[in-house]
Design a protein around this motif. Structure first.
Motif, short mmCIF file in Angstrom:
data_model
loop_
_atom_site.label_atom_id
_atom_site.label_comp_id
_atom_site.label_asym_id
_atom_site.label_seq_id
_atom_site.Cartn_x
_atom_site.Cartn_y
_atom_site.Cartn_z
N ILE A 139 23.63 52.35 76.13
CA ILE A 139 22.64 53.43 76.03
C ILE A 139 22.83 54.37 77.21
N PRO A 140 22.95 55.66 76.98
CA PRO A 140 23.10 56.61 78.10
C PRO A 140 21.87 56.60 78.99
N GLY A 141 22.08 56.77 80.28
CA GLY A 141 20.95 56.85 81.19
C GLY A 141 21.25 56.19 82.52
N ASN A 142 20.38 56.48 83.48
CA ASN A 142 20.52 55.98 84.85
C ASN A 142 19.56 54.81 85.03
N PHE A 143 19.99 53.61 84.64
CA PHE A 143 19.10 52.45 84.70
C PHE A 143 19.92 51.18 84.87
N LYS A 144 19.21 50.11 85.26
CA LYS A 144 19.81 48.78 85.42
C LYS A 144 19.02 47.80 84.56
N ILE A 145 19.69 46.72 84.15
CA ILE A 145 19.07 45.70 83.30
C ILE A 145 19.07 44.36 84.04
N ARG A 146 17.89 43.75 84.13
CA ARG A 146 17.79 42.40 84.67
C ARG A 146 17.49 41.43 83.54
N LEU A 147 18.35 40.43 83.39
CA LEU A 147 18.17 39.44 82.33
C LEU A 147 17.22 38.34 82.80
N GLY A 148 16.34 37.91 81.89
CA GLY A 148 15.32 36.93 82.23
C GLY A 148 15.80 35.50 82.12
N ASP A 186 10.18 57.50 79.87
CA ASP A 186 9.10 57.37 80.86
C ASP A 186 9.63 57.29 82.28
N ASP A 187 10.93 57.53 82.46
CA ASP A 187 11.58 57.55 83.78
C ASP A 187 11.76 56.16 84.39
N CYS A 188 11.72 55.10 83.59
CA CYS A 188 11.98 53.76 84.12
C CYS A 188 13.45 53.64 84.52
#
Length: 444
Positions: free
Chosen positions: A239-248, A206-208
Motif C-alpha cells: 500500500i502506498p504511504g509513509n507508514f510502518k507495520i508492527r505485527l502482534g 487519518d495521518d497514522c
C-alpha cells in the motif's frame, strides 16, 4: 430472558428493567475505561466513535454520568481489580456499563457486585448506541452472547492519533488449557484481505504512521479462509504511504507451518523487525499439558531462524509461572531456555485458574512461586544489563508516534523505544541514541 444458572455461558440474553421514577435525558457525558489487550483498545475506539456520532460527549471520569468499563478476563488479579472498581462506582451516582471479556465468564459475579450495572458482551460493540440509549432512558440492560459481529471498517476515534490498531481476525483456533479466549471470543473468524486493506487506507487518510496488526493470534490468520498471514503482510506492505507495520502476538505452533514464508515477508522496510512470541514454559511436559502444540526445541528453531535473517530483531515473549504440576525441574528448564534465547522483552504472568478452562487448580506453594518469579526477574535484569549498550550511539531513521508529557516517543526499524525532546508527531527523522534507560533510550 434466561435466569437459569448454568456452568457454561448462555447464548443470548437481553434483560431490561425500567426505573420509572427517573426522567429521560437526551445525551450523556461518558468515560470509557479500558483494560487488557489491543483488541480491547480497538473496540474502545469503535465505541467512542459510535457514541460521539450519536451525540454523546466523551469526557473525564469525574464529569461522566456513565462509566463504561471495557474489561479483561485474562488473569485473576485483573478480575479482582475490575471488581474493586465496580464496587467503587456502585457507591457513586454514576451509571455503569460493563463490557468486554469478563462479562462473558463472570456475569453473575458482576451482577452480585452491582445491582445497578448494565452488561454487554464482546459481540455487542456495534450495538453500543442502542444500549446507551436504553441506559440514558433509565433501563438496566444485560446483553450477552450476541452473534459474532464484524468490527472491521467501523468508525474509529483513535486513542493515539498517529497509531492505528487494526484487528485482522476475531477468535482463536487453539485450545490452550489455561486461556479463556475461546470462551470469550469464539472460534477463528479472519477478516477478508480487502477489508483489512481498506482499514489501513482509512488509517493513512487519518495521518497514522504506525499500523499495529492484532488478533488473539495473528499467526493463525487466514486458516479458516484458505489464505495465510505472509500473503496479507505483502498486500499491506504494498500500500502506498509513509507508514510502518508492527505485527502482534503469534502462537509459535501456528508460525511453524509458515515460518520460511513469514521470515521472507518481514523483509520489507515497512515491517518493524519485532517478533512477539510467547513461550510460556521451557518444559516440554508443561507445554504439552498447556496444549500449546509446540516444543521448546521448535521455539528455539523459530528464534534462531529469525535472528539468522534479522540479527537485531526485537524478541518479546511471555512466561507463565506456577502452572499446575510445574516442578523446580520444569522451572529450571524455563530459566535455561531464557538464558539461551535472551529475549529483549519478558512479560511474566503468575498462573491463575480461570472459569471454563481445563488447567485446574495449582497446588504450588505461594512462597515457591514468589521465589521463581524473583529468579526470572533477576535473569531478565541481567539480560537487559548485557544488552543495554547494544543500541548506544546508533544513528538512523525513526518514526515519531506519540507525545508523552513534554517529550516524544519514536521507534526505529526494530521497534526500539526512543524518547526525544524535540520532534514532530507523525514524522520521520534522523536520530542518534545518546543514553540508555532500563526500558527505553534517549535520542537527539
Amino acid at each position: 430472558i434466561n435466569n437459569k444458572h448454568t456452568n457454561t455461558p448462555t447464548h443470548h440474553i437481553i434483560i431490561e428493567h425500567r426505573n420509572t421514577h427517573s426522567k429521560t435525558v437526551t445525551n450523556m457525558n461518558i468515560f470509557i475505561e479500558t483494560y487488557g489487550c489491543e483488541s480491547n483498545q480497538y473496540s474502545t475506539e469503535i465505541m467512542a466513535a459510535l457514541l460521539t456520532e450519536a451525540g454523546h460527549k466523551l469526557t473525564a471520569k469525574d464529569n461522566a454520568e456513565l462509566i463504561i468499563l471495557n474489561t479483561c478476563a485474562l488473569e485473576t488479579k485483573t478480575e479482582k481489580k475490575i471488581i474493586t472498581r465496580i464496587k467503587e462506582l456502585n457507591d457513586t451516582n454514576k451509571k455503569i456499563l460493563i463490557g468486554g471479556c469478563l462479562t462473558e465468564i463472570q456475569k453473575e459475579k458482576i451482577q452480585a457486585t452491582s445491582q445497578k450495572a448494565s452488561l454487554m458482551g464482546t459481540n455487542s460493540v456495534t450495538h453500543i448506541k442502542d444500549i446507551v440509549d436504553k441506559i440514558k432512558n433509565n433501563f438496566k440492560v444485560t446483553r450477552i452472547r450476541d452473534k459474532p459481529e464484524l468490527l472491521i471498517n467501523q468508525p474509529r476515534q483513535r486513542i493515539y492519533p498517529y497509531l492505528a490498531t487494526i484487528q485482522i481476525a476475531e477468535g482463536c483456533l487453539d485450545t490452550c488449557s489455561f486461556c479463556v479466549d475461546r470462551t470469550t471470543k469464539g472460534s477463528l473468524i479472519s477478516y477478508e484481505p480487502e477489508q483489512i486493506i481498506r482499514e489501513v487506507q482509512n488509517a493513512l487518510k487519518d495521518d497514522c504512521v504506525e499500523i499495529q496488526l492484532t488478533a488473539q493470534d495473528i499467526a493463525s490468520y487466514g486458516r479458516d479462509k484458505g489464505t495465510k498471514l505472509p500473503s496479507l503482510i505483502r498486500k499491506l506492505s504494498s500500500i502506498p504511504g509513509n507508514f510502518k507495520i508492527r505485527l502482534g502476538q503469534m502462537n509459535p505452533a501456528n508460525i511453524l507451518p509458515i515460518l520460511d514464508d513469514l521470515i521472507l515477508a518481514y523483509n520489507h522496510p515497512k515491517i518493524y523487525q519485532y517478533l512477539d512470541l510467547p513461550v510460556q514454559s521451557g518444559s516440554n511436559k508443561i507445554l504439552k499439558n498447556m496444549k500449546r502444540n509446540y516444543t521448546k526445541e521448535e521455539y528455539q528453531v523459530i528464534i534462531s531462524s529469525f535472528r539468522k535473517k534479522y540479527p537485531n530483531i526485537t524478541i518479546s515473549t511471555d512466561v507463565m509461572i506456577g502452572y499446575p504440576e510445574e516442578t523446580d525441574e520444569d522451572f529450571g528448564k524455563t530459566i535455561d531456555l531464557i538464558k539461551e534465547v535472551k529475549p529483549d522483552i519478558i512479560n511474566t504472568y503468575i498462573y491463575s485458574e480461570r472459569p471454563f478452562t481445563k488447567a485446574g487448580h495449582a497446588q504450588i506453594p505461594p512462597w515457591k512461586i514468589k521465589n521463581w518469579s524473583i529468579e526470572l526477574d533477576q535473569l531478565y535484569d541481567k539480560i537487559k544489563e548485557q544488552k543495554k549498550d547494544s543500541w548506544l550511539h546508533w544513528h538512523g531513521e525513526v518514526t515519531v508516534t506519540q507525545k508523552i508529557g513534554d517529550a516524544y516517543l519514536a521507534r526505529n526499524s526494530c521497534y526500539i523505544p526512543i524518547i526525544l525532546k524535540n520532534a514532530k508527531l507523525g514524522e520521520k527523522q534522523t536520530t542518534e541514541i545518546i543514553e540508555e534507560k532500563p526500558n527505553y533510550y534517549i535520542g537527539r
